[in-house]
Design an enzyme around this catalytic site. Sequence first.
Site, PDB file in Angstrom:
ATOM      1  N   GLY A   1      -4.697   6.980   1.162  1.00 50.84           N
ATOM      2  CA  GLY A   1      -4.211   5.733   1.746  1.00 50.84           C
ATOM      3  C   GLY A   1      -5.270   5.066   2.608  1.00 50.84           C
TER       4      GLY A   1
ATOM      5  CB  VAL B   1      -0.499   7.494  -1.195  1.00 49.62           C
ATOM      6  CG1 VAL B   1      -1.000   8.792  -1.804  1.00 49.62           C
ATOM      7  CG2 VAL B   1      -1.664   6.554  -0.910  1.00 49.62           C
TER       8      VAL B   1
ATOM      9  CE1 TYR C   1      -1.525   0.484   6.327  1.00 47.93           C
ATOM     10  CE2 TYR C   1       0.652   0.824   7.241  1.00 47.93           C
ATOM     11  CZ  TYR C   1      -0.194   0.753   6.153  1.00 47.93           C
ATOM     12  OH  TYR C   1       0.296   0.949   4.894  1.00 47.93           O
TER      13      TYR C   1
ATOM     14  N   GLY D   1      -1.642  12.323   3.152  1.00 45.04           N
ATOM     15  CA  GLY D   1      -2.330  13.214   4.084  1.00 45.04           C
ATOM     16  C   GLY D   1      -3.680  13.693   3.605  1.00 45.04           C
TER      17      GLY D   1
ATOM     18  CB  VAL E   1      -0.934   0.018   1.225  1.00 47.91           C
ATOM     19  CG1 VAL E   1      -1.756   1.294   1.251  1.00 47.91           C
ATOM     20  CG2 VAL E   1      -1.850  -1.207   1.205  1.00 47.91           C
TER      21      VAL E   1
ATOM     22  N   GLY F   1      -6.244  11.365   2.781  1.00 47.69           N
ATOM     23  CA  GLY F   1      -7.210  10.287   2.962  1.00 47.69           C
ATOM     24  C   GLY F   1      -7.190   9.218   1.893  1.00 47.69           C
TER      25      GLY F   1
END
Length: 141
Positions: free
Chosen positions: A85, A75, A113, A81, A73, A83
């Site tokens: 992810g 970005v 997480y 920052g 995962v 949203g």
Amino acid sequence: MDIRFSNEADEINWEDLALLYEKAPLGPKREPEKLRVAFKNSLLKVFAFDGGSLIGAGRALSDGVWRAAIYDVAVLPEYQGRGIGSKLIRHLVQHADVDVITLYAAPGKERFYKQFGFRRMKTAMAIMPDPEDRKARGFIE
């Protein structure tokens, strides 16, 4: 910002994904062809786009019943920052639909997480290439 999410790997330029992981940064440099195979062999996958540009991705392996594992995962830094992810993780967790989901995370990302319900495991173990480098980078003891 008009972010679009897709689970269709057919529209992915694998060189773009390799560059995304390099910029994120998400570990060692990845070969585009190996990324294509890894995502093809993953039950779940999700990609984020801004217009036609790939800006985020993630995947999960799953037996479809009891267990799933989330990997890769990431970005692009300039989109972190916002949203994105979080949406990638929520998509993978929701669609995994299993009892236990494990997650392989980069050191220092645990707090991110935790908001989704992930907790540190005490018994997870791994065999990794170049264990001394992985130890120095905080991945293993």
